[in-house]
Design a protein around this motif. Structure first.
Motif, short mmCIF file in Angstrom:
data_model
loop_
_atom_site.label_atom_id
_atom_site.label_comp_id
_atom_site.label_asym_id
_atom_site.label_seq_id
_atom_site.Cartn_x
_atom_site.Cartn_y
_atom_site.Cartn_z
N THR A 282 0.80 -1.22 0.00
CA THR A 282 0.00 0.00 0.00
C THR A 282 0.83 1.27 0.00
O THR A 282 0.32 2.33 -0.34
CB THR A 282 -0.92 0.02 1.23
OG1 THR A 282 -0.12 -0.11 2.43
CG2 THR A 282 -1.92 -1.13 1.18
N SER A 439 -10.19 -6.43 3.91
CA SER A 439 -10.70 -7.20 2.77
C SER A 439 -11.05 -8.58 3.30
O SER A 439 -10.21 -9.49 3.34
CB SER A 439 -9.65 -7.29 1.66
OG SER A 439 -9.29 -6.01 1.19
N VAL A 459 -12.71 -13.36 -1.34
CA VAL A 459 -12.25 -12.18 -0.62
C VAL A 459 -12.93 -10.95 -1.23
O VAL A 459 -12.89 -10.75 -2.45
CB VAL A 459 -10.72 -12.04 -0.69
CG1 VAL A 459 -10.26 -10.76 0.01
CG2 VAL A 459 -10.05 -13.24 -0.07
N SER A 461 -12.78 -7.08 -1.57
CA SER A 461 -11.73 -6.08 -1.45
C SER A 461 -12.26 -4.79 -0.83
O SER A 461 -13.29 -4.27 -1.28
CB SER A 461 -11.10 -5.79 -2.83
OG SER A 461 -10.55 -6.95 -3.39
N ASP A 462 -11.56 -4.31 0.18
CA ASP A 462 -11.76 -2.97 0.76
C ASP A 462 -13.22 -2.70 1.12
O ASP A 462 -13.82 -1.71 0.73
CB ASP A 462 -11.27 -1.89 -0.22
CG ASP A 462 -9.79 -2.03 -0.53
OD1 ASP A 462 -9.08 -2.58 0.32
OD2 ASP A 462 -9.36 -1.60 -1.60
N SER A 499 -1.34 -12.81 1.06
CA SER A 499 -2.42 -13.80 1.09
C SER A 499 -2.43 -14.60 2.39
O SER A 499 -2.96 -15.72 2.42
CB SER A 499 -2.33 -14.77 -0.11
OG SER A 499 -2.43 -14.04 -1.31
#
Length: 549
Positions: A282, A439, A459, A461-462, A499
């Motif tokens: 990030t 996430s 998953v 995301s965000d 992961s």
């Protein structure tokens, strides 16, 4: 009277100036000045202005001004310091802009700046460009304004290109920009103009830094342009050492992935390219993949693992032909378990005894809801808490009747007593372990006898506020052999950039108390404490011995 004073106090100096004949007063920055005396006058009260005009001092100066006007002399009007500074600043900006535009025009039409020193041209500029003030010399324009013109061209995206010519004289090839300076190689030409300025478009510029090759990683042996995830894992598994790595291109344009080995497992991490910047995670940004690799050779990438061994074809061949680790890396590796106890010093023995004592304490205090590993909570305590929640937390449970019978063999009999179909639809208000947006994904598992099936969602995301899993293909069926000893466990986790799953929340429910339909499952933390507003939305279908319930 008070209202009248309030109205007069709002009159500005400009408005008060209009109440008198032109030329009596003038205003500057909301201050009223007498044009004859050059003194400030209170403009809030009109009688103050009238009184000043009738004063003997004002009349005397007015007669003196009348005499001076007959002789051709004129007086100056008083202004404030701030207005005078503003006027001078604006005049200076206009003057600098005119000089900049003159320099830019001369450079664009390729007129030498020395023409400004010509007397005829200077007289022409003074008469037709009065905003420029005094016409500066050519040296002054070259030092002060020519670099600004060059920077403006560079910021506007314009690139200056100069052709490098070459010819052969006597079998020797020469490179040159001008006929006066010839060089035997391009390297000598560049080194020359790094020390001496390169003159073009009336600008003198030194060569400083070469533009880096953005695709320098394509020449590295650890880079694979077309390699899928499975093939990368296969290569990494052949290298028996943590720190082995490679970088591969992904199908998505402008996207890469670094595959490495850490703690005996193969990990993947996405690298995104945005313009000329490569971003991993990030916040970490690099100008090239080579810079990224060199940085993580010195700094841990995953926990304490650094990039050490690039996975090349040569290394893979050596790993496939030799059987020992010493032959591959030339380093002797000793497994600590192979060290004999007699070799251990007394200090090591005392340390070992302390470790054994600590492990014994952990075995004795088996009810403590804590694990030695970080973020690894005691699942047995979750089951124990759910078991006592079924009977209202009364403190004891009755043993099932069939368990008292000597003929019952629940661990041998594999007769399906019940089936449960679970589908996770969504969640809300999930906790955040840090400031980053989570996430999440959900794992569903049944604890009991003979149960080993597991459901894992995709998953999202965000989105930790209201993630939805409507794209789940189908419900997962769990076979229950002993309903009295079975528990349904929901575990909400979050994936990091490698992961790896990290615990967020959980819910453990006894199968005996579950009913069919759409259900809201309240979530708890790792210590079975309620999390405010956090819950899962699931659909449950319970079937007893194949019959709908």
């Amino acid at each position: 009277m008070a209202a009248r004073r309030a109205s007069t106090s709002r009159i500005s100096a400009k408005q008060r100036e209009k109440d008198f004949p032109s030329g009596e007063f003038h205003s500057s920055d909301d201050i009223l000045f007498c044009s004859v005396c050059n003194e400030a006058v209170d403009h809030n009260r009109k009688d103050s202005c009238v009184k000043h005009l009738k004063s003997e001092k004002h009349l005397k100066r007015k007669r003196l001004q009348f005499v001076q006007s007959d002789s051709g002399e004129t007086g100056k009007k008083q202004v404030t310091v701030s207005s005078l500074f503003t006027a001078q600043t604006k005049a200076g900006e206009v003057r600098d802009l005119a000089r900049f535009q003159l320099t830019e025009a001369l450079i664009k039409v390729d007129i030498p700046l020395e023409k400004v020193d010509n007397p005829s041209f200077k007289i022409f500029l003074e008469q037709n460009m009065k905003t420029m003030g005094v016409v500066p010399s050519a040296n002054w324009l070259r030092k002060q304004y020519a670099p600004k013109v060059f920077q403006a061209q560079r910021k506007s995206g314009k690139c200056n290109q100069i052709r490098i010519r070459s010819n052969e004289v006597g079998g020797t090839k020469n490179y040159f920009l001008t006929d006066s300076h010839r060089f035997g190689s391009l390297h000598s030409l560049i080194q020359h103009y790094k020390k001496r300025p390169l003159k073009f478009n009336q600008v003198e510029q030194y060569l400083t830094y070469a533009v880096p090759n953005l695709n320098l990683h394509e020449y590295q042996r650890w880079f694979y342009s077309s390699l899928c995830r499975e093939e990368a894992e296969e290569k990494l598994f052949k290298v028996p050492r943590d720190g082995a790595f490679l970088i591969r291109g992904r199908e998505e344009p402008g996207s890469f992935a670094i595959t490495f080995k850490a703690e005996g497992k193969v990990k993947h991490c996405k690298i995104q390219r945005e313009g000329r910047i490569y971003i991993i995670g990030t916040s970490a940004e690099f100008e090239s993949l080579v810079e990224l690799v060199n940085y993580y050779r010195k700094t841990p990438l995953y926990r304490k693992m650094r990039l050490r061994y690039p996975v090349t074809e040569e290394l893979l061949q050596r790993c496939s032909t030799v059987s020992t680790f010493v032959d591959v890396y030339g380093t002797k590796y000793v497994d600590p378990s192979e060290i004999e106890a007699s070799v251990l010093s007394e200090r090591d023995k005392r340390k070992k005894d302390k470790i054994v004592h600590r492990d014994m304490l952990a075995l004795v205090i088996y009810c403590k809801p804590k694990s030695d590993k970080k973020n690894k909570f005691d699942k047995s305590m979750h089951v124990n808490k759910a078991l006592f929640d079924l009977n209202g937390k009364c403190g004891f449970l009755l043993q099932p009747k069939w368990l008292k019978s000597q003929l019952s063999k629940p661990f041998i009999d594999k007769t399906v007593k019940q089936t449960i179909e679970i589908r996770v639809l969504g969640a809300r208000h999930l906790p955040k372990p840090s400031r980053n947006i989570v996430s999440p994904f959900v794992e569903v598992q049944v604890y009991g006898v003979h149960e080993n099936n597991t459901l894992k969602t995709m998953v999202v995301s965000d989105n930790g506020l209201n993630p939805v899993w409507l794209d789940t293909p189908q419900a997962v069926k769990f076979n229950i052999y002993v309903p009295e000893l079975a528990f349904l466990h929901f575990c909400v986790c979050v994936e990091d950039m490698f992961s790896d799953p990290h615990f967020l929340a959980q819910a453990t429910l006894p199968v005996k108390g579950i009913r069919s339909g759409y259900r809201s499952v309240p979530l708890k933390n790792g210590y079975s404490e309620d999390i405010e507003l956090a819950s899962l939305l699931v659909h449950v279908s319970v079937n007893e011995s194949g019959a709908g319930n």
